[in-house]
Design a protein around this motif. Structure first.
Motif, PDB file in Angstrom:
ATOM      1  N   THR A  75       0.841  -1.166   0.050  1.00  0.00           N
ATOM      2  CA  THR A  75       0.001   0.033   0.072  1.00  0.00           C
ATOM      3  C   THR A  75       0.895   1.386   0.019  1.00  0.00           C
ATOM      4  N   MET A  76       1.975   1.274   0.876  1.00  0.00           N
ATOM      5  CA  MET A  76       2.784   2.335   0.741  1.00  0.00           C
ATOM      6  C   MET A  76       3.649   2.655  -0.873  1.00  0.00           C
ATOM      7  N   ASP A  77       3.696   1.578  -1.369  1.00  0.00           N
ATOM      8  CA  ASP A  77       4.314   1.840  -2.806  1.00  0.00           C
ATOM      9  C   ASP A  77       3.170   2.306  -3.694  1.00  0.00           C
ATOM     10  N   LEU A  78       1.898   1.730  -3.466  1.00  0.00           N
ATOM     11  CA  LEU A  78       0.859   2.638  -4.359  1.00  0.00           C
ATOM     12  C   LEU A  78       1.112   4.174  -3.869  1.00  0.00           C
ATOM     13  N   ALA A  79       0.921   4.293  -2.730  1.00  0.00           N
ATOM     14  CA  ALA A  79       0.770   5.911  -2.400  1.00  0.00           C
ATOM     15  C   ALA A  79       1.958   6.625  -3.047  1.00  0.00           C
ATOM     16  N   THR A  80       3.194   6.150  -2.886  1.00  0.00           N
ATOM     17  CA  THR A  80       4.263   6.762  -3.583  1.00  0.00           C
ATOM     18  C   THR A  80       3.846   6.914  -5.180  1.00  0.00           C
ATOM     19  N   LYS A  81       3.509   5.789  -5.801  1.00  0.00           N
ATOM     20  CA  LYS A  81       3.259   5.721  -7.194  1.00  0.00           C
ATOM     21  C   LYS A  81       2.196   6.928  -7.563  1.00  0.00           C
ATOM     22  N   PHE A  82       0.947   6.710  -6.873  1.00  0.00           N
ATOM     23  CA  PHE A  82      -0.033   7.749  -7.213  1.00  0.00           C
ATOM     24  C   PHE A  82       0.050   8.996  -6.231  1.00  0.00           C
ATOM     25  N   GLY A  83       1.286   9.520  -5.832  1.00  0.00           N
ATOM     26  CA  GLY A  83       1.177  10.497  -4.878  1.00  0.00           C
ATOM     27  C   GLY A  83       1.044  11.981  -5.811  1.00  0.00           C
ATOM     28  N   PRO A  84       1.167  12.838  -5.042  1.00  0.00           N
ATOM     29  CA  PRO A  84       0.557  14.260  -5.520  1.00  0.00           C
ATOM     30  C   PRO A  84       1.827  14.779  -6.588  1.00  0.00           C
ATOM     31  N   SER A  85       3.215  14.100  -6.478  1.00  0.00           N
ATOM     32  CA  SER A  85       4.090  14.351  -7.828  1.00  0.00           C
ATOM     33  C   SER A  85       3.605  13.859  -9.055  1.00  0.00           C
ATOM     34  N   SER A  86       2.789  12.661  -9.042  1.00  0.00           N
ATOM     35  CA  SER A  86       2.509  12.164 -10.411  1.00  0.00           C
ATOM     36  C   SER A  86       1.077  12.833 -11.150  1.00  0.00           C
ATOM     37  N   ARG A  87       0.460  13.776 -10.464  1.00  0.00           N
ATOM     38  CA  ARG A  87      -0.483  14.370 -10.932  1.00  0.00           C
ATOM     39  C   ARG A  87      -0.058  15.468 -12.204  1.00  0.00           C
ATOM     40  N   ARG A  88      -0.891  15.596 -13.105  1.00  0.00           N
ATOM     41  CA  ARG A  88      -0.639  16.386 -14.328  1.00  0.00           C
ATOM     42  C   ARG A  88      -1.756  17.374 -14.317  1.00  0.00           C
ATOM     43  N   LEU A  89      -1.608  18.682 -14.722  1.00  0.00           N
ATOM     44  CA  LEU A  89      -2.700  19.364 -14.931  1.00  0.00           C
ATOM     45  C   LEU A  89      -3.219  19.555 -16.349  1.00  0.00           C
ATOM     46  N   ARG A  90      -4.528  19.277 -16.521  1.00  0.00           N
ATOM     47  CA  ARG A  90      -4.969  19.087 -17.799  1.00  0.00           C
ATOM     48  C   ARG A  90      -5.087  20.507 -18.773  1.00  0.00           C
ATOM     49  N   LEU A  91      -4.320  20.635 -19.682  1.00  0.00           N
ATOM     50  CA  LEU A  91      -4.288  21.601 -20.637  1.00  0.00           C
ATOM     51  C   LEU A  91      -5.632  22.309 -20.808  1.00  0.00           C
ATOM     52  N   GLU A  92      -6.818  21.441 -21.197  1.00  0.00           N
ATOM     53  CA  GLU A  92      -7.807  21.789 -21.432  1.00  0.00           C
ATOM     54  C   GLU A  92      -8.728  22.648 -20.240  1.00  0.00           C
ATOM     55  N   VAL A 138      -4.792  24.710 -30.511  1.00  0.00           N
ATOM     56  CA  VAL A 138      -4.762  23.928 -32.009  1.00  0.00           C
ATOM     57  C   VAL A 138      -3.453  22.859 -31.661  1.00  0.00           C
ATOM     58  N   ALA A 139      -2.548  23.206 -31.062  1.00  0.00           N
ATOM     59  CA  ALA A 139      -1.269  22.232 -30.932  1.00  0.00           C
ATOM     60  C   ALA A 139      -1.349  21.200 -30.157  1.00  0.00           C
ATOM     61  N   PHE A 140      -2.270  21.365 -29.244  1.00  0.00           N
ATOM     62  CA  PHE A 140      -2.483  20.021 -28.446  1.00  0.00           C
ATOM     63  C   PHE A 140      -3.651  19.617 -28.203  1.00  0.00           C
ATOM     64  N   PRO A 141      -3.828  18.059 -28.002  1.00  0.00           N
ATOM     65  CA  PRO A 141      -5.434  17.745 -27.940  1.00  0.00           C
ATOM     66  C   PRO A 141      -5.736  18.072 -26.610  1.00  0.00           C
ATOM     67  N   PRO A 142      -7.324  18.123 -26.541  1.00  0.00           N
ATOM     68  CA  PRO A 142      -8.012  18.379 -25.169  1.00  0.00           C
ATOM     69  C   PRO A 142      -7.597  17.613 -24.027  1.00  0.00           C
ATOM     70  N   THR A 143      -7.270  16.398 -24.340  1.00  0.00           N
ATOM     71  CA  THR A 143      -6.826  15.360 -23.201  1.00  0.00           C
ATOM     72  C   THR A 143      -5.282  15.589 -22.761  1.00  0.00           C
ATOM     73  N   TYR A 144      -4.539  16.488 -23.417  1.00  0.00           N
ATOM     74  CA  TYR A 144      -3.146  16.503 -23.058  1.00  0.00           C
ATOM     75  C   TYR A 144      -2.844  17.191 -21.479  1.00  0.00           C
ATOM     76  N   ARG A 145      -1.949  16.482 -20.973  1.00  0.00           N
ATOM     77  CA  ARG A 145      -1.766  16.902 -19.567  1.00  0.00           C
ATOM     78  C   ARG A 145      -0.331  17.241 -19.584  1.00  0.00           C
ATOM     79  N   LEU A 146      -0.064  18.499 -18.908  1.00  0.00           N
ATOM     80  CA  LEU A 146       1.160  19.257 -19.010  1.00  0.00           C
ATOM     81  C   LEU A 146       2.063  18.594 -17.822  1.00  0.00           C
ATOM     82  N   GLU A 147       3.188  18.629 -18.282  1.00  0.00           N
ATOM     83  CA  GLU A 147       4.228  18.323 -17.487  1.00  0.00           C
ATOM     84  C   GLU A 147       4.573  19.480 -16.311  1.00  0.00           C
ATOM     85  N   PRO A 148       5.061  19.363 -15.177  1.00  0.00           N
ATOM     86  CA  PRO A 148       5.136  20.544 -14.158  1.00  0.00           C
ATOM     87  C   PRO A 148       6.030  21.547 -14.758  1.00  0.00           C
TER      88      PRO A 148
END
Length: 433
Positions: free
Chosen positions: A2-19, A68-78
């Motif tokens: 479970t702690m591995d999962l928390a690390t994997k899915f933690g805040p640093s793995s979130r990406r802001l959606r460009l749309e 125009v340059a990116f699809p609506p589902t594109y998620r931005l890197e930090p």
């Protein structure tokens, strides 16, 4: 796990959606354009109109280019998200700079990119954007451009009032950014913990279904193995007296018989054990929970307050087994020498109480139980602290219909006690869990 999962899915793995940013920016473009037009033509205030429209047009052009340059589902890197938000900050800062600076009633809007960053981006990028915004707010206090106002009148802002406006905007930005960060962190931790809960529950269900897979494998392999056995017997009858082939033929037949025995045991396990694996009385369920913890050096005592006659017989629920097992494991970790499990059932309810003789819950932990990643009691355990596992256990048990109560003993240092109670109908076999 479970702690591995928390690390994997933690805040640093979130990406802001460009749309999301694009839509917010179109709202900003519309608001800025409407404000500039109203100030220039409705109120007839004097302002650098073309420069203002140019800044609004630049924001609109950048927004259209991203769309125009990116699809609506594109998620931005930090880094990319930081660049986009910094561009918004520069555009808003420039627009405020040429329209009165801190005297402009829309000056607090410069905080918006910072708040968005703290709600969705890593701390290092958010802090950099905060420092940039702080520099812009300070620069706005020294703008040479006056606030657009009635012709012939120039509103003067006292330096002390300027300082007060600067302080209010900075403090608002800091408070709102911290608040957004904390809310986002808690939401992320909760989402990660629920994800881990679902994965663990699925794992328990998959393990429970292995007996069915064993039966299917035995059925599919039975026919070809029977053919091999028949052929081996014929070969032994024909070649059994030939020294060149006798040992090989006997080995072939013995191994085919061994395979048939293995498949027979698998079939027996799946068919004869199916009933007791799918349905079990309350006493058997509790014994399955307690059994793995009897040899850990801590005495586990079972007290049954009611007779086993008429006890509820329910489905073998992996969620209940895992949840109670985790609570018992935690009690064993913190107990000095003994853990007591008390079971009681009535026509209306089923109650399981788990009590240890350790130091109990600290007041801070007792108030926060139910949140993910609560990681300590008053003392140290032998196998780790209260963490994500307790949150998962509580979540699974509550999903099975139980209510949980966490408390300490009546005297200081007399141990912790967890009471789990279900309505009886939730523990009966004909009730889906």
């Amino acid at each position: 796990m479970t702690m591995d999962l928390a690390t994997k899915f933690g805040p640093s793995s979130r990406r802001l959606r460009l749309e999301t940013l694009v839509r917010l920016r179109w709202v900003a473009v519309a608001g800025q354009l409407l404000t500039v037009i109203l100030v220039a033509y409705w109120f007839d205030f004097s302002l650098p109109l073309m420069t203002c429209l140019g800044l609004v047009a630049a924001l609109a052009a950048a927004n259209a280019l991203l769309s125009v340059a990116f699809p609506p589902t594109y998620r931005l890197e930090p880094v990319a998200a930081f660049a986009v938000l910094a561009l918004d900050l520069f555009q808003m800062g420039a627009l405020l700079f040429i329209t009165g600076g801190l005297a402009n009633p829309f000056a607090p809007l410069i905080c918006i990119p910072v708040i968005i960053s703290f709600a969705s981006q890593p701390n290092r990028h958010s802090i950099a954007l905060f420092v940039t915004a702080l520099a812009f707010i300070t620069l706005l206090a020294f703008t040479p451009f006056p606030l657009p106002w009635f012709e012939g009148r120039t509103p003067e802002v006292h330096p002390l009032l300027q300082l007060g406006m600067w302080s209010s905007i900075v403090s608002m930005m800091a408070f709102a950014a911290f608040y957004a960060y904390r809310v986002s962190q808690e939401a992320t931790l909760l989402a990660d913990a629920l994800t881990a809960t679902e994965l663990i529950l699925q794992r328990e269900k998959h393990l429970h279904q292995l007996d069915g897979l064993a039966a299917a494998a035995a059925h599919e392999l039975g026919t070809p193995l029977a053919t091999i056995s028949v052929v081996a017997k014929e070969m032994e009858r024909e070649l059994g007296q030939d020294e060149r082939y006798r040992e090989d033929v006997q080995l072939l037949r013995s191994q085919s018989e061994r395979c048939r025995d293995i498949l027979r045991r698998l079939t027996t396990l799946a068919s004869e054990g199916e009933a007791h694996m799918r349905e079990m009385p309350l006493s058997s369920l509790i014994e399955e929970v307690i059994a793995p913890h009897r040899e850990l050096g801590i005495k586990v005592e079972l007290i049954e307050l009611s007779s086993r006659v008429g006890e509820p017989v329910g489905s073998r629920n992996p969620a209940i087994l895992y949840g109670l097992g985790n609570l018992l494991e935690n009690a064993v970790d913190y107990a000095r020498s003994k853990v007591t499990v008390t079971v009681d059932h009535s026509p209306t309810s089923v109650t399981v109480a788990i009590e240890d003789d350790g130091v109990g819950f600290s007041p801070g932990v007792l108030q926060r139980i139910g949140e993910p990643y609560v990681t300590s009691r008053q003392g140290e355990s032998r196998a780790g602290g209260l963490g994500l596992g307790l949150f998962i256990a509580k979540t699974l048990l509550e999903r099975s219909g139980a209510s949980l109560q966490f408390e300490n003993g009546e005297t200081l240092g007399s141990g912790a006690r967890v009471v789990v109670q279900w309505p009886r109908e939730f523990m009966e076999a004909d009730t889906p869990l």
